[in-house]
Every structure is written in C-alpha cells, then in structure tokens.
Enzyme design. Structure first.
Site, mmCIF file in Angstrom:
data_model
loop_
_atom_site.group_PDB
_atom_site.id
_atom_site.type_symbol
_atom_site.label_atom_id
_atom_site.label_comp_id
_atom_site.label_asym_id
_atom_site.label_seq_id
_atom_site.Cartn_x
_atom_site.Cartn_y
_atom_site.Cartn_z
ATOM 1 N N ASP A 249 -11.865 -84.348 -16.464
ATOM 2 C CA ASP A 249 -12.676 -84.438 -17.676
ATOM 3 C C ASP A 249 -11.723 -84.568 -18.863
ATOM 4 O O ASP A 249 -11.408 -83.594 -19.535
ATOM 5 C CB ASP A 249 -13.551 -83.179 -17.807
ATOM 6 C CG ASP A 249 -14.526 -83.254 -18.978
ATOM 7 O OD1 ASP A 249 -14.553 -84.287 -19.667
ATOM 8 O OD2 ASP A 249 -15.250 -82.268 -19.196
ATOM 9 N N GLY A 329 -19.618 -77.528 -28.816
ATOM 10 C CA GLY A 329 -18.751 -77.950 -29.899
ATOM 11 C C GLY A 329 -17.294 -77.646 -29.616
ATOM 12 O O GLY A 329 -16.391 -78.209 -30.219
ATOM 13 N N SER A 331 -15.860 -78.298 -26.800
ATOM 14 C CA SER A 331 -15.385 -79.257 -25.799
ATOM 15 C C SER A 331 -14.155 -80.008 -26.279
ATOM 16 O O SER A 331 -14.102 -80.481 -27.407
ATOM 17 C CB SER A 331 -16.472 -80.282 -25.483
ATOM 18 O OG SER A 331 -17.386 -79.772 -24.572
ATOM 19 N N SER A 347 -13.662 -78.049 -20.931
ATOM 20 C CA SER A 347 -14.637 -78.934 -20.294
ATOM 21 C C SER A 347 -16.049 -78.385 -20.480
ATOM 22 O O SER A 347 -16.869 -78.975 -21.160
ATOM 23 C CB SER A 347 -14.311 -79.091 -18.806
ATOM 24 O OG SER A 347 -15.317 -79.829 -18.134
#
Length: 461
Positions: A249, A329, A331, A347
């Site tokens: 990711d 937020g 991430s 992630s």
C-alpha cells in the site's frame, strides 16, 4: 510535514526518512569449537534498532533453523526462535553458539517459518474475508488472526473453522471492536480532490528529482495532491508505482517543481522536527512513533510482521501490524523510531485514538525498493529551514522551546521551533516533551491540516 511555504520553496517536512539501518553492523564472533552451559555468555542489552539489525544477521546465519525473533523491551534483549529438535545446549552446534555469542536469547519453538507460512496460505485460500487480518507473532510462535466487528454469521463461522483446522498450536483468533478500513484524509496533510491524506517521507527519485511517499490507496484515489484544500497541485502521482490493493500500500508522488528541497525530517508537531537518516526494518516489540495530520503524534509497538489485511477494497499483503492508534486522514503518514529511522507508511486498521485498535503499515524499505527512490538525497540539510518555518531539528528526548506536555494541544507545525537543543539540553524555557515520553502526542492536536475532513470514512487513515 508542514504545509506552509518557506521563502525558498521547500518540500514538506516528511513524517519520516529512509536509508539503510544507521546502526553500526554487528559482527558475529567466530564460533567456539565447544561450549558448555556453564560458560554460555549472557544475553546482551540492546537498543531496539540494534536488535533488529542483529535479528536480520541471525536469520541469515541460522537458515532453516530460524523461526522468527522479537525484541523484549522490558529486558532490552533480542529473543531468537529456533525450531525444536536442535541440540541447543549441545557442544557441537556452532550456529547456536554464534547466536548466543552475538548476544541473543535463544528459545526453542515448535513451528518453523515454513509451517507458519503454509498456515497463512491456507487462510488466504479458505478465509479471505473482508474485515479479517493475520500476521505471525514470534512471541507466541503462532499466526494471530483478527476479525473486525463486520465479520459475523457465515463469515465468522468460516474464519473460525479455518483457524481451528490449523490447530491451536498454530493459530489463534480474536475479535476487534472496530472496523478495518484505510484512513484516507494525513504527517502533514495533503489534499486531492475531496480526499485528505498524509505525506510520509521525502525521497529523491531515481532521476535525481524530489518526491515523497504516501499510501497507495491515496495514490490510486487522486492523481494530484496539494498542500492546502483547494490549492494548486504541488505533486503528481507516479501511476506506475501506486500499489493498492495487492502486494503493498504505497505510492510515489513527484514534486511538480524540480527545485523543491525535500528535507529528510519528520514533523513532530508544535514546531519540532526529527532528522530521518535511515530506513529500518520493523521487529516485533520495537517501539515506534506515528505522525499523521488528523491525530498528530502517537506511539506503540510492532505486534506482527508480514501481515495480510482484507480491506473492503481488497487484500493487501506484506504489512507491519502495530497497536499504534490512527484515524481517518492519517493514511500515508510516517512510522519511525525515536532515533530517526523510517519504518512504515500508515495504511489502515480499526479503532481510533480513544479506544485503540490494530493498525497496519507499509514497510518503507519495500516501498523504496519498488519505486527506485532514496531518502533525503538532495534535501534540506540539518539546520536548513524547512516548510512551515520550523528551525533546526530537535533531537529525540530533548526539551524543545514551547513544547507542550503530553496530552496538551500541539501548535501548528509552521510555528517554528527555534534552534535544536543538544541531547538533554533545553531549547528555551519550554516543557520537556521528547517523543519517547509515554503518551506523547496521543490524541494531540496536530496544528497543520487538522480540522479538515472529507466527510467520508472511505480509504485511509
């Protein structure tokens, strides 16, 4: 990261930085021809990052006998698992002797890594259900399976029966009160369309231009990202590198202005920064810190490696599992150690910074290798002004001027922290708040980028 512009256009202060492990390589001593229990050396006291480095060396040394390792933070020792059947205390096992001579605690366990990996493949084949996750826990020598609150009825029966089929000595299962999701919204906040994420670590691209890493689910959601909501784009996603779901990711965002100075630092909030000088591998038991634009600074421990997470959008493999809190937020934000090693990119996970939960991170070393980037090359040097006007970086555990105590609101990242204090010195008259302080930053307000919400719980913390 800070989102303000400096007089010279500079990059975000990255939430972490990357390179090879900065700790000096640990040289294993030559194996002794024989050794008895009476003169077995005592395990060494090690810093967490040194223990991670040693674990990597011992994995190569032990070969098929290696069954995982973890850091005992209480004893400050590296514990290395070896499969049973070896003469651990015998006089003729030089490999085990070398592991002990290197300073590790050697422990006999029943499951080999090969067997644990086979169990994980069974779970993937028979129980890939949204809302589930699994990772190997070397402390128990088992696969820890977690099911979130959405896993009920037939889905719960399926995951539970699959775990039981593996045997209680191979896998365990627990329920999580939250819901596994990605946390799309932001270290320093970045904005793309109606979404908000966090920038992770500034990097130098293979062609020498600057960029930064963030979560892949942010990179596939929007092609261009800005420092301010509705602002002009400052970076464009390299679509060829954006990975989500699948084997990771992560995404590389290239700064549109090739003159951007990408400082290899992480924004700690309240004008403080931490120099990032290395990329480190995670180890179970390692204390780590996360920076995100929603919740600011939070800390916890690595609880699992090579984790598989079944998000609603799809399955992601190869992640780091932790108990560090995060929220939408966050991430893409950085996961790092107190001595300045970049470890991961946020992630997703379950829970929040009130109740806690499980969280997952993309390993930085894997992302760097995939995108062909390095950390910090060509970025602002130590002492240069970075975005937001923060002064020289304050070291971990230092007293930064104006820093609030744990639990107090942190000021905007662009407030300016003044010159760096030496270790143990005071910078101004502020209160002490090293990032190693218990609870530092948990539920802190991170000035920059906070209070902006895209109104959804879609991808990404």
């Amino acid at each position: 990261m800070s989102h303000k512009r400096a007089t010279k256009r500079k990059a975000f202060i990255a939430a972490g930085g990357v390179a090879a492990l900065g700790a000096a390589a640990l040289i294993l001593p030559n194996a002794m021809a024989s050794q008895t229990e009476s003169n077995t050396p005592a395990a060494k006291t090690l810093a967490a990052t040194s223990a991670s480095d040693l674990a990597s060396q011992l994995e190569a040394l032990l070969g098929d006998a290696f069954a995982g390792a973890y850091y005992d933070s209480g004893e400050k020792q590296l514990v290395v698992n070896v499969i049973d059947g070896l003469e651990i205390d015998g006089d003729d096992n030089n490999v085990i002797i070398q592991a002990r001579q290197a300073g590790a605690v050697v422990r006999e366990v029943g499951n080999s890594l090969t067997e644990l990996e086979a169990g994980a493949r069974t779970l993937k084949a028979e129980a890939t259900i949204p809302g589930t996750a699994w990772a190997v826990d070397p402390r128990t020598n088992k696969i820890q399976v977690t099911a979130d609150s959405t896993v009920t009825g037939e889905n719960w029966d399926t995951i539970e029966s699959t775990v039981k089929s593996l045997g209680s000595d191979m896998a365990t299962i627990k329920k999580s009160a939250g819901t596994f999701k990605t946390f799309l919204e932001g270290g320093d906040a970045i904005f793309g369309g109606g979404a908000r994420c966090s920038a992770g670590f500034n990097v130098t691209n293979a062609d020498g231009t600057p960029g930064f890493l963030t979560a892949g689910h942010c990179g596939v959601a929007e092609a261009e990202w800005s420092e301010e909501e509705g602002g002009a784009p400052i970076g464009t996603v390299d679509a060829a590198t954006a990975t989500f779901p699948g084997t990771g990711d992560f995404a590389l965002v290239k700064y549109n202005d090739a003159a951007t100075q990408a400082a290899s630092t992480v924004d700690l909030g309240n004008g403080r920064t931490l120099n990032i000088d290395a990329a480190g591998e995670a180890a179970v038991g390692l204390q780590v810190f996360r920076m995100g634009s929603t919740t600011g600074l939070a800390d916890g421990q690595v609880t699992g490696l090579d984790a598989t997470v079944n998000y609603p959008e799809g399955t992601v493999t190869g992640l780091i599992q932790t108990n560090v809190c995060a929220e939408p937020g966050d991430s893409g934000g950085s996961l790092f150690t107190e001595d300045g090693q970049a470890v991961g990119l946020t992630s997703g996970g379950s829970g929040d910074c009130t109740v806690g939960g499980e969280t997952f991170f993309q390993p930085v070393t894997t992302a760097l290798a995939a995108v062909g980037a390095t950390i910090g090359d060509g970025g602002a040097g130590v002492g240069e002004e970075a975005v937001g006007g923060a002064g020289d970086a304050a070291g971990v555990g230092e007293e930064a001027g104006g820093a609030a105590g744990a639990g107090e609101a942190a000021g905007a990242a662009g407030a300016g922290a003044g010159d760096a204090a030496g270790v143990g010195e005071e910078a101004g008259a502020g209160q002490e708040q090293g990032i190693g302080d218990q609870g530092a930053g948990r539920q802190e307000e991170s000035g920059a980028g906070q209070g902006v919400d895209d109104g959804s719980e879609a991808s990404g913390r």
